[in-house]
Design an enzyme around this catalytic site. Sequence first.
Site, mmCIF file in Angstrom:
data_model
loop_
_atom_site.group_PDB
_atom_site.id
_atom_site.type_symbol
_atom_site.label_atom_id
_atom_site.label_comp_id
_atom_site.label_asym_id
_atom_site.label_seq_id
_atom_site.Cartn_x
_atom_site.Cartn_y
_atom_site.Cartn_z
ATOM 1 N N LEU A 79 0.866 -1.194 0.000
ATOM 2 C CA LEU A 79 0.000 0.000 0.000
ATOM 3 C C LEU A 79 0.893 1.231 0.000
ATOM 4 O O LEU A 79 1.631 1.493 0.958
ATOM 5 C CB LEU A 79 -0.916 -0.011 1.224
ATOM 6 C CG LEU A 79 -1.997 1.058 1.289
ATOM 7 C CD1 LEU A 79 -2.844 1.097 0.025
ATOM 8 C CD2 LEU A 79 -2.873 0.860 2.521
ATOM 9 N N HIS A 80 0.857 1.992 -1.092
ATOM 10 C CA HIS A 80 1.861 3.027 -1.331
ATOM 11 C C HIS A 80 1.472 4.415 -0.791
ATOM 12 O O HIS A 80 2.027 4.886 0.177
ATOM 13 C CB HIS A 80 2.129 3.127 -2.840
ATOM 14 C CG HIS A 80 2.511 1.828 -3.487
ATOM 15 N ND1 HIS A 80 3.697 1.174 -3.242
ATOM 16 C CD2 HIS A 80 1.838 1.052 -4.364
ATOM 17 C CE1 HIS A 80 3.749 0.060 -3.949
ATOM 18 N NE2 HIS A 80 2.634 -0.047 -4.650
ATOM 19 N N ASP A 81 0.526 5.086 -1.444
ATOM 20 C CA ASP A 81 0.291 6.507 -1.182
ATOM 21 C C ASP A 81 -0.136 6.853 0.242
ATOM 22 O O ASP A 81 0.241 7.923 0.754
ATOM 23 C CB ASP A 81 -0.744 7.054 -2.179
ATOM 24 C CG ASP A 81 -0.201 7.035 -3.603
ATOM 25 O OD1 ASP A 81 -1.015 7.034 -4.537
ATOM 26 O OD2 ASP A 81 1.030 7.011 -3.788
#
Length: 312
Positions: A240-242
């Site tokens: 899960l990036h942002d």
Amino acid sequence: MTRKIIFDTDPGQDDAIAILAALGSPELDILGIVAVAGNVPLHLAETNARRIVELAGRSDIPVHAGAERPFLRPLVTAEHVHGETGLDGPDLPPPSTPLQGGHGVDFIIDTVRAHEPKSVTIAALGPLTNVALALLKAPDIAERLQGIVLMGGAYFEVGNVTPTAEFNIYVDPEAAASVFASGVDLTVLPLDATHGMHSTLPRIEAFRALGTKSGAAVAAMLSFSQTYDLQKFGWDGAPLHDPCVTAYLVRPEIFEGRRVNIEVETGSALTRGMTVADYWGVTDRPKNAFFVRSGDADAFYALLTERVARLP
Ligand code: RIB
Ligand code: CA
């Protein structure tokens, strides 16, 4: 004292979760959202941004459209990751809130100029085209910005769109190189940090268990994001990036890293978009960024869940 934030974003499920968590965080004052072409073309990115603020009951937050393509290169999108709409998973209705007039880059410039110096932070969740254009069109904002906290790049974790490049940097490496050379205080959440944040089934269920529209939407987004990433990485959950940007803005202490020099490769066809981090200080290049190497995944998901729980 709340922290004033402008989101620059290419929603994208992970962008959406980052924005929702921010809307549930009283520490943050979201001044506006600017869409950029990236995961999906601009018209979808801005539509998704409006869907997200409406889901949170915050259609008071202005959404602007920014750049529809990178500085020099043809746009590369990621519908194979995010679905044809860019926000596949939940069934969010088309937005009723109108898109704001005027270009998103001008919104960034005007907003930074309208607030106290060093009081506005740009949270960049997509390709850096808008951010670079704003800095080029109005060099004075470099001094006025409190900083830029961005999701992008990779070093020890290598690339996700090529063997050497992370997607946001890869899409517009010239814009990224311009931002990294701007002198603005940069905090970088690279794949090195985000690949440790696995959306495992219990973590997805925790959002669903909230029993709210926003919780259900986040669970649906995370479930959709498993599709492509699990077969690619073979982990117990998709990275899960942002939302790491939002979590860093609210609780930086759950992350660790160091100030290093980061330069962006723009000349090579093989390594275009690579973020070259001088992590061991073997050059005398200026330490232009705080590189986040890792984070506490349990604390990260607990924070996200607790913040999304505050939304309808
Ligand atoms: O590489 C991950 C980044 O690319 C995230 O911002 C995701 O939304 C995509 O834009
Ligand atoms: Ca993004």
